[in-house]
Design a protein around this motif. Structure first.
Motif, PDB file in Angstrom:
ATOM      1  N   ILE A   1       1.004  -1.089   0.068  1.00 25.83           N
ATOM      2  CA  ILE A   1       0.243   0.123  -0.089  1.00 25.83           C
ATOM      3  C   ILE A   1       0.959   1.234   0.011  1.00 25.83           C
ATOM      4  O   ILE A   1       1.629   1.559   0.869  1.00 25.83           O
ATOM      5  CB  ILE A   1      -0.829  -0.117   1.276  1.00 25.83           C
ATOM      6  CG1 ILE A   1      -1.806  -1.306   1.352  1.00 25.83           C
ATOM      7  CG2 ILE A   1      -2.011   1.227   1.201  1.00 25.83           C
ATOM      8  CD1 ILE A   1      -2.575  -1.298   2.553  1.00 25.83           C
ATOM      9  N   PRO A   2       0.864   2.057  -1.110  1.00 33.59           N
ATOM     10  CA  PRO A   2       1.618   3.146  -1.095  1.00 33.59           C
ATOM     11  C   PRO A   2       1.582   4.094   0.167  1.00 33.59           C
ATOM     12  O   PRO A   2       2.533   4.435   0.671  1.00 33.59           O
ATOM     13  CB  PRO A   2       1.181   3.983  -2.540  1.00 33.59           C
ATOM     14  CG  PRO A   2       0.529   2.871  -3.276  1.00 33.59           C
ATOM     15  CD  PRO A   2       0.196   2.045  -2.328  1.00 33.59           C
ATOM     16  N   LEU A   3       0.123   4.434   0.794  1.00 37.41           N
ATOM     17  CA  LEU A   3       0.374   5.165   2.038  1.00 37.41           C
ATOM     18  C   LEU A   3       0.839   4.167   3.238  1.00 37.41           C
ATOM     19  O   LEU A   3       0.777   4.817   4.236  1.00 37.41           O
ATOM     20  CB  LEU A   3      -1.139   5.496   2.215  1.00 37.41           C
ATOM     21  CG  LEU A   3      -1.444   6.663   1.295  1.00 37.41           C
ATOM     22  CD1 LEU A   3      -2.891   7.148   1.596  1.00 37.41           C
ATOM     23  CD2 LEU A   3      -0.589   7.872   1.244  1.00 37.41           C
ATOM     24  N   LYS A   4       1.319   3.044   3.128  1.00 33.40           N
ATOM     25  CA  LYS A   4       1.659   2.082   4.126  1.00 33.40           C
ATOM     26  C   LYS A   4       1.018   1.974   5.499  1.00 33.40           C
ATOM     27  O   LYS A   4       1.643   1.853   6.526  1.00 33.40           O
ATOM     28  CB  LYS A   4       3.231   2.905   4.724  1.00 33.40           C
ATOM     29  CG  LYS A   4       4.164   2.959   3.341  1.00 33.40           C
ATOM     30  CD  LYS A   4       4.993   1.813   3.355  1.00 33.40           C
ATOM     31  CE  LYS A   4       5.953   1.821   2.439  1.00 33.40           C
ATOM     32  NZ  LYS A   4       5.521   1.073   0.918  1.00 33.40           N
ATOM     33  N   ARG A   5      -0.221   1.911   5.352  1.00 38.05           N
ATOM     34  CA  ARG A   5      -1.165   1.564   6.098  1.00 38.05           C
ATOM     35  C   ARG A   5      -2.702   1.219   5.857  1.00 38.05           C
ATOM     36  O   ARG A   5      -2.786   1.200   4.751  1.00 38.05           O
ATOM     37  CB  ARG A   5      -1.090   2.704   7.211  1.00 38.05           C
ATOM     38  CG  ARG A   5      -1.982   3.793   6.865  1.00 38.05           C
ATOM     39  CD  ARG A   5      -2.012   5.025   7.905  1.00 38.05           C
ATOM     40  NE  ARG A   5      -2.499   6.108   7.386  1.00 38.05           N
ATOM     41  CZ  ARG A   5      -4.055   6.446   7.152  1.00 38.05           C
ATOM     42  NH1 ARG A   5      -4.802   5.589   7.296  1.00 38.05           N
ATOM     43  NH2 ARG A   5      -4.388   7.510   6.374  1.00 38.05           N
ATOM     44  N   LEU A   6      -3.317   0.115   6.597  1.00 36.09           N
ATOM     45  CA  LEU A   6      -4.745   0.262   6.297  1.00 36.09           C
ATOM     46  C   LEU A   6      -5.352   1.408   6.881  1.00 36.09           C
ATOM     47  O   LEU A   6      -5.038   2.436   7.346  1.00 36.09           O
ATOM     48  CB  LEU A   6      -5.240  -0.967   7.277  1.00 36.09           C
ATOM     49  CG  LEU A   6      -4.672  -2.460   6.972  1.00 36.09           C
ATOM     50  CD1 LEU A   6      -4.986  -3.448   8.012  1.00 36.09           C
ATOM     51  CD2 LEU A   6      -4.889  -2.808   5.613  1.00 36.09           C
ATOM     52  N   ALA A   7      -6.602   1.734   6.488  1.00 34.97           N
ATOM     53  CA  ALA A   7      -7.652   2.870   6.848  1.00 34.97           C
ATOM     54  C   ALA A   7      -8.162   2.943   8.145  1.00 34.97           C
ATOM     55  O   ALA A   7      -8.241   1.595   8.842  1.00 34.97           O
ATOM     56  CB  ALA A   7      -8.772   2.709   5.938  1.00 34.97           C
ATOM     57  N   LYS A   8      -7.990   3.946   8.707  1.00 33.35           N
ATOM     58  CA  LYS A   8      -8.558   4.175  10.005  1.00 33.35           C
ATOM     59  C   LYS A   8     -10.234   3.870  10.041  1.00 33.35           C
ATOM     60  O   LYS A   8     -10.547   3.901   8.854  1.00 33.35           O
ATOM     61  CB  LYS A   8      -8.525   5.486  10.549  1.00 33.35           C
ATOM     62  CG  LYS A   8      -6.752   5.840  10.720  1.00 33.35           C
ATOM     63  CD  LYS A   8      -6.764   7.167  11.278  1.00 33.35           C
ATOM     64  CE  LYS A   8      -5.216   7.659  11.064  1.00 33.35           C
ATOM     65  NZ  LYS A   8      -5.085   8.868  10.840  1.00 33.35           N
ATOM     66  N   LYS A   9     -10.819   3.286  11.273  1.00 36.49           N
ATOM     67  CA  LYS A   9     -12.118   2.634  11.074  1.00 36.49           C
ATOM     68  C   LYS A   9     -13.285   3.786  10.305  1.00 36.49           C
ATOM     69  O   LYS A   9     -14.136   3.490  10.028  1.00 36.49           O
ATOM     70  CB  LYS A   9     -12.627   1.944  12.218  1.00 36.49           C
ATOM     71  CG  LYS A   9     -12.533   2.728  13.443  1.00 36.49           C
ATOM     72  CD  LYS A   9     -13.046   2.110  14.521  1.00 36.49           C
ATOM     73  CE  LYS A   9     -13.074   2.887  15.816  1.00 36.49           C
ATOM     74  NZ  LYS A   9     -13.248   2.213  16.928  1.00 36.49           N
TER      75      LYS A   9
END
Ligand code: NAD
Length: 252
Positions: free
Chosen positions: A212-220
Motif C-alpha cells: 500500500i503506497p500510504l503504508k497502512r490500512l484505513a482508520k475505521k
C-alpha cells in the motif's frame, strides 16, 4: 456540508457489523434516521431503528419495506453493506480454490449478491416510483485487483474466490442500476475501500503495508466522509461510479 441528509431515511444493511457502526454514527451526526436491516441486533448504538431481517429472504425484505414506509413515509438512501461471514458446521473447511465447498460459494453469493439485488429491487423500486433516491454499494479494492494470497501465508487463511466474485458482481450491479434508473432520478454508486485497521495479526500488517503506497490500512472512520458525500446531494452529478479509496493499493 451534507445538510440535506438531515431527517433523511437511510436503509443500511449489515449495520450491526464493524463498518456498519461507523456508517451509522456518521449519518446520525448529520441528523439522518438510520434504519438497520441485519440478522443480529446492533450493540452500543442508540437511537436507531433496527429490523431483524435476512436480506436474502425477498418476502421478508418486502414486509420490512412496507413497515418502514408506513412509519417513515419515504426511503431516501439504501446502503448495501451486508456481507457473509459464514462458518460451515463442519469445522475443518478449506477455502482454497481446489477445496472450497459449494455450500460456502452459495452462502457468500447469497448474501453478497442475492441480498444486494433483493434490497436494490425492493427499496430501489420505491425510490424510482418517487423519482428520487440514492443507492450506495459497498464493494472492495479486491473488486479491482485479485487477492494476493502471499499476504495471508502463515495465517492459516485464504481469501476465497467468492470475495472477488461478489465484489465484481457488486460493481456490475452498481453500473446496471445507475443506467437503468437514471431517468427516475435514482443515483447508484459504489465505494471500493481497502482494508480497515481492526487489530489484525502483526505478520499480516507488516506484509500488507508493503503493498500500500500510504503504508497502512484505513482508520475505521476514514470512509465516513466519502460515504456521506456519495449519499448526499453534494454528489448530484455522480452515478455509476466505483470510487476507489485504498491508500493507493490498486495503482501499483
Ligand atoms: N472490514 C474491512 O476491512 C472491509 C474492507 C473492504 C470492504 N469491506 C466491506 O464492507 C462491508 C462491511 O464489512 P464489515 O467489516 O463491517 O463486516 P462485518 O462482518 O463486521 O459486518 C457484516 C454484517 O452483515 C450482516 N449480515 C450477514 N448476513 C446477513 C443477511 N443475510 N442479512 C442481513 N445482514 C446480514 C452481519 O450480521 C454483519 O452485521 C462488507 O461488504 C465488506 O465486504 C470491508
Amino acid at each position: 456540508m451534507y445538510s440535506d441528509l438531515k431527517n433523511k431515511n437511510i436503509i443500511l444493511t449489515g449495520g450491526s457489523g464493524f463498518l456498519g457502526k461507523q456508517i451509522t454514527e456518521a449519518f446520525k451526526s448529520y441528523g439522518s434516521n438510520v434504519i438497520i436491516l441485519d440478522i443480529i441486533k446492533p450493540k452500543n448504538i442508540d437511537k436507531i431503528k433496527f429490523y431483524k431481517c435476512d436480506i436474502t429472504n425477498e418476502s421478508k425484505v418486502k414486509k420490512v419495506a412496507k413497515k418502514i414506509l408506513k412509519e417513515n413515509k419515504n426511503i431516501d438512501v439504501l446502503i448495501n453493506n451486508a456481507a457473509s461471514d459464514y462458518v460451515p458446521k463442519k469445522k475443518n473447511y478449506n477455502l482454497s480454490l481446489e477445496q472450497i465447498s459449494l455450500e460456502i460459494w452459495k452462502k457468500d453469493l447469497e448474501v453478497g449478491l442475492n441480498g444486494s439485488f433483493i434490497c436494490t429491487k425492493v427499496f430501489g423500486s420505491i425510490m424510482a416510483s418517487k423519482k428520487k433516491g440514492v443507492i450506495l454499494n459497498i464493494s472492495s479494492d479486491l473488486s479491482i485487483i485479485a487477492p494476493n494470497q502471499k499476504l495471508y501465508k502463515g495465517l492459516n487463511f485464504i481469501k476465497p474466490v467468492t470475495y472477488s466474485v461478489v465484489k465484481q458482481g457488486i460493481n456490475g450491479l452498481t453500473k446496471y442500476t445507475a443506467a437503468y434508473w437514471a431517468e427516475k432520478n435514482v443515483r447508484c454508486n459504489a465505494i471500493a475501500p481497502g482494508g480497515i485497521q481492526n487489530n489484525q495479526n502483526k505478520l499480516f500488517l507488516s506484509k500488507i503495508k508493503k503493498v500500500i503506497p500510504l503504508k497502512r490500512l484505513a482508520k475505521k472512520n476514514e470512509y465516513n466522509d466519502l460515504i456521506l458525500f456519495l449519499c448526499s446531494d453534494s454528489s448530484s452529478y455522480m452515478t455509476g461510479s466505483i470510487v476507489v479509496a485504498d491508500g493507493g493499493r490498486t495503482i501499483i
